[in-house]
Design a protein around this motif. Sequence first.
Motif, PDB file in Angstrom:
ATOM      1  N   PRO A  54      43.768  41.240  55.550  1.00 26.44           N
ATOM      2  CA  PRO A  54      43.099  41.568  54.280  1.00 26.44           C
ATOM      3  C   PRO A  54      42.186  40.438  53.821  1.00 26.44           C
ATOM      4  N   THR A  55      41.006  40.800  53.334  1.00 21.88           N
ATOM      5  CA  THR A  55      39.994  39.807  52.978  1.00 21.88           C
ATOM      6  C   THR A  55      39.613  39.821  51.501  1.00 21.88           C
ATOM      7  N   GLY A  56      39.902  40.917  50.802  1.00 22.51           N
ATOM      8  CA  GLY A  56      39.378  41.066  49.452  1.00 22.51           C
ATOM      9  C   GLY A  56      37.918  41.469  49.457  1.00 22.51           C
ATOM     10  N   ARG A  57      37.439  41.874  50.617  1.00 18.43           N
ATOM     11  CA  ARG A  57      36.046  42.288  50.765  1.00 18.43           C
ATOM     12  C   ARG A  57      35.982  43.674  51.389  1.00 18.43           C
ATOM     13  N   VAL A  58      34.870  44.332  51.187  1.00 18.86           N
ATOM     14  CA  VAL A  58      34.623  45.656  51.735  1.00 18.86           C
ATOM     15  C   VAL A  58      33.536  45.516  52.790  1.00 18.86           C
ATOM     16  N   SER A  94      47.021  45.368  54.108  1.00 17.79           N
ATOM     17  CA  SER A  94      47.931  45.382  55.250  1.00 17.79           C
ATOM     18  C   SER A  94      47.140  44.992  56.494  1.00 17.79           C
ATOM     19  N   PRO A  95      47.824  44.518  57.552  1.00 13.92           N
ATOM     20  CA  PRO A  95      47.105  44.088  58.756  1.00 13.92           C
ATOM     21  C   PRO A  95      46.570  45.269  59.552  1.00 13.92           C
ATOM     22  N   GLY A  96      45.523  45.010  60.331  1.00 11.65           N
ATOM     23  CA  GLY A  96      44.940  46.046  61.169  1.00 11.65           C
ATOM     24  C   GLY A  96      44.564  45.507  62.528  1.00 11.65           C
ATOM     25  N   VAL A  97      43.986  46.371  63.343  1.00  4.13           N
ATOM     26  CA  VAL A  97      43.520  45.965  64.663  1.00  4.13           C
ATOM     27  C   VAL A  97      42.178  46.632  64.919  1.00  4.13           C
ATOM     28  N   CYS A  98      41.296  45.899  65.594  1.00  6.30           N
ATOM     29  CA  CYS A  98      39.981  46.409  65.985  1.00  6.30           C
ATOM     30  C   CYS A  98      39.820  46.189  67.477  1.00  6.30           C
ATOM     31  N   GLU A  99      39.352  47.206  68.184  1.00 10.47           N
ATOM     32  CA  GLU A  99      39.099  47.089  69.619  1.00 10.47           C
ATOM     33  C   GLU A  99      37.674  47.534  69.922  1.00 10.47           C
ATOM     34  N   HIS A 100      37.046  46.839  70.880  1.00 14.61           N
ATOM     35  CA  HIS A 100      35.657  47.126  71.228  1.00 14.61           C
ATOM     36  C   HIS A 100      35.488  47.006  72.739  1.00 14.61           C
ATOM     37  N   VAL A 225      45.464  43.166  44.522  1.00 14.31           N
ATOM     38  CA  VAL A 225      44.291  42.290  44.629  1.00 14.31           C
ATOM     39  C   VAL A 225      44.699  40.840  44.454  1.00 14.31           C
ATOM     40  N   ALA A 226      45.567  40.558  43.489  1.00 16.67           N
ATOM     41  CA  ALA A 226      46.033  39.190  43.274  1.00 16.67           C
ATOM     42  C   ALA A 226      46.789  38.679  44.503  1.00 16.67           C
ATOM     43  N   ARG A 227      47.573  39.537  45.108  1.00 14.82           N
ATOM     44  CA  ARG A 227      48.342  39.139  46.301  1.00 14.82           C
ATOM     45  C   ARG A 227      47.419  38.792  47.463  1.00 14.82           C
ATOM     46  N   VAL A 228      46.395  39.621  47.680  1.00 17.04           N
ATOM     47  CA  VAL A 228      45.452  39.349  48.765  1.00 17.04           C
ATOM     48  C   VAL A 228      44.665  38.074  48.476  1.00 17.04           C
ATOM     49  N   ALA A 229      44.239  37.882  47.233  1.00 15.97           N
ATOM     50  CA  ALA A 229      43.479  36.676  46.870  1.00 15.97           C
ATOM     51  C   ALA A 229      44.323  35.420  47.074  1.00 15.97           C
ATOM     52  N   ARG A 230      45.587  35.492  46.733  1.00 23.43           N
ATOM     53  CA  ARG A 230      46.483  34.345  46.922  1.00 23.43           C
ATOM     54  C   ARG A 230      46.692  34.063  48.405  1.00 23.43           C
ATOM     55  N   PHE A 231      46.827  35.120  49.196  1.00 23.61           N
ATOM     56  CA  PHE A 231      46.961  34.985  50.647  1.00 23.61           C
ATOM     57  C   PHE A 231      45.732  34.316  51.244  1.00 23.61           C
ATOM     58  N   ARG A 263      56.706  35.200  53.827  1.00 26.56           N
ATOM     59  CA  ARG A 263      56.933  36.650  53.742  1.00 26.56           C
ATOM     60  C   ARG A 263      55.621  37.394  53.509  1.00 26.56           C
ATOM     61  N   ASP A 264      54.787  36.866  52.613  1.00 25.50           N
ATOM     62  CA  ASP A 264      53.496  37.511  52.360  1.00 25.50           C
ATOM     63  C   ASP A 264      52.609  37.485  53.595  1.00 25.50           C
ATOM     64  N   PHE A 265      52.614  36.384  54.329  1.00 26.21           N
ATOM     65  CA  PHE A 265      51.820  36.319  55.559  1.00 26.21           C
ATOM     66  C   PHE A 265      52.299  37.361  56.565  1.00 26.21           C
ATOM     67  N   ARG A 266      53.587  37.518  56.699  1.00 26.62           N
ATOM     68  CA  ARG A 266      54.125  38.504  57.635  1.00 26.62           C
ATOM     69  C   ARG A 266      53.716  39.919  57.231  1.00 26.62           C
ATOM     70  N   GLU A 267      53.751  40.187  55.919  1.00 23.18           N
ATOM     71  CA  GLU A 267      53.457  41.535  55.467  1.00 23.18           C
ATOM     72  C   GLU A 267      51.958  41.834  55.431  1.00 23.18           C
ATOM     73  N   LEU A 268      51.141  40.839  55.118  1.00 16.12           N
ATOM     74  CA  LEU A 268      49.697  41.066  55.002  1.00 16.12           C
ATOM     75  C   LEU A 268      48.959  40.871  56.322  1.00 16.12           C
ATOM     76  N   ALA A 269      49.440  39.935  57.155  1.00 16.19           N
ATOM     77  CA  ALA A 269      48.747  39.627  58.409  1.00 16.19           C
ATOM     78  C   ALA A 269      49.535  40.022  59.649  1.00 16.19           C
ATOM     79  N   GLY A 270      50.821  40.323  59.485  1.00 20.13           N
ATOM     80  CA  GLY A 270      51.638  40.617  60.649  1.00 20.13           C
ATOM     81  C   GLY A 270      51.853  39.399  61.513  1.00 20.13           C
ATOM     82  N   ALA A 271      51.776  38.202  60.920  1.00 18.97           N
ATOM     83  CA  ALA A 271      51.886  36.950  61.674  1.00 18.97           C
ATOM     84  C   ALA A 271      52.387  35.852  60.740  1.00 18.97           C
ATOM     85  N   SER A 272      52.837  34.760  61.320  1.00 20.01           N
ATOM     86  CA  SER A 272      53.308  33.630  60.531  1.00 20.01           C
ATOM     87  C   SER A 272      52.126  32.826  59.995  1.00 20.01           C
TER      88      SER A 272
END
Length: 295
Positions: A54-58, A94-100, A225-231, A263-272
Motif C-alpha cells: 500500500p502506498t497511499g497513492r492511486v 493490503s499487499p498485492g502482486v504484479c506480473e509482467h 488511510v492513517a494506518r497506510v500513512a504510518r506504514f 504486525r502491521d508490516f505483515r498485514e499490509l505488505a505480507g513481509a517483515s
Amino acid sequence: MPDRPRPGRDFSVIRVGPLWRVTRPLHPVLEPYVHERAAYVGGPRSHYAVRLVPTGRVALIVNFGPPYTRFARLRDPQPRTRPIGSLFSGLEDSPGVCEHPGDHDALRVELTPLGAYRLLAMPLSELSNSVVELRDVLGREADELAERLAATRDWTRRFDLLDNALLARVDEGPAAAPQVAHAWRLITTAPGAAPIAKIADEVGWSHKHLLRRFTQQVGLTPKAVARVARFQQALSMLSRPGAAGLAEVSAACGFYDQAHLSRDFRELAGASPKQCATSPWAANRAVDLDAKVAV
C-alpha cells in the motif's frame, strides 16, 4: 523491445534496476493532484513478478508494451487472472502482486486520492483494493489517449499529450469537499496523532458523516488511510542508510510498540519490516522479495 530513451532538454532519463525511468517536471496546475508521472522502459525480456505494498497513492498506467499477466491482491479469494493492459489501480490497504512478461514500456501517473476523485469524477470507494481496465473508468477516451501516446516516440510530445489529457479532466472534474481535503491533510501529515472523532470535530462534521464522505471520495476509511500513512512513514525511515532500529522507528511513527509495527508490516505488505527495508525497491513503494524486478 522498447527503444532506450535518450535524454532531452526538458526531461531526464535514469537507470532504475533493469529499467529506464523517464521523467519531466510536473505542470504547475497538476502539482496538487499528482505525486509524479514517469515512464518505465525496458527491463528483462522474460517474465517477472513483484510484491506490491500500500502506498497511499492511486495509479494510472498507460501501457504501450505487452499486457500485464496478473494484478491481484494476495488475500483476494478471486484474484484477477486475465491479462490487463492500460489500467487504473485504486487505493489499497493490503499487499498485492504484479506480473509482467517482459519488455516493459508504460507511462505511470501516481495521483493523490483527491486528485483521482477529481480526475475520474466517480466515488473512489468503488475502486479501492482493485485494478480495472483504464477504459472502464475513462471510456473511449482511454483508448484514444493510449493510441496517440503510442504513435509518437518523442518523449516531449508524449508528456505534453498526457499532461493535456490530465489538465482537461482536472479542469472539468468535481473538487473534493473541503472537509474531506482538510481531514486528509491532518491524517496523512501526522498519522494516528489525533483520534478520528477529534478530526471530525475540527472539520465540523459528525464522526459518521466524515466516515461516509471521506471513504466515498478517498477510497478508504480515515482509520485505514492513517494506518497506510504510518506504514509508509516507517518504511521510509527503515530504508534509509544507517536507519534506526525497530524500537526507535516504532516510537517515532506512532506504533504502540515494536510488535505493533511488525504486525502491521505483515498485514499490509505480507513481509517483515526487515524484508521490506532491505528490498532495493523499497523507496519506489514496491517490495522485491524474490530477487526479481519491480515496477
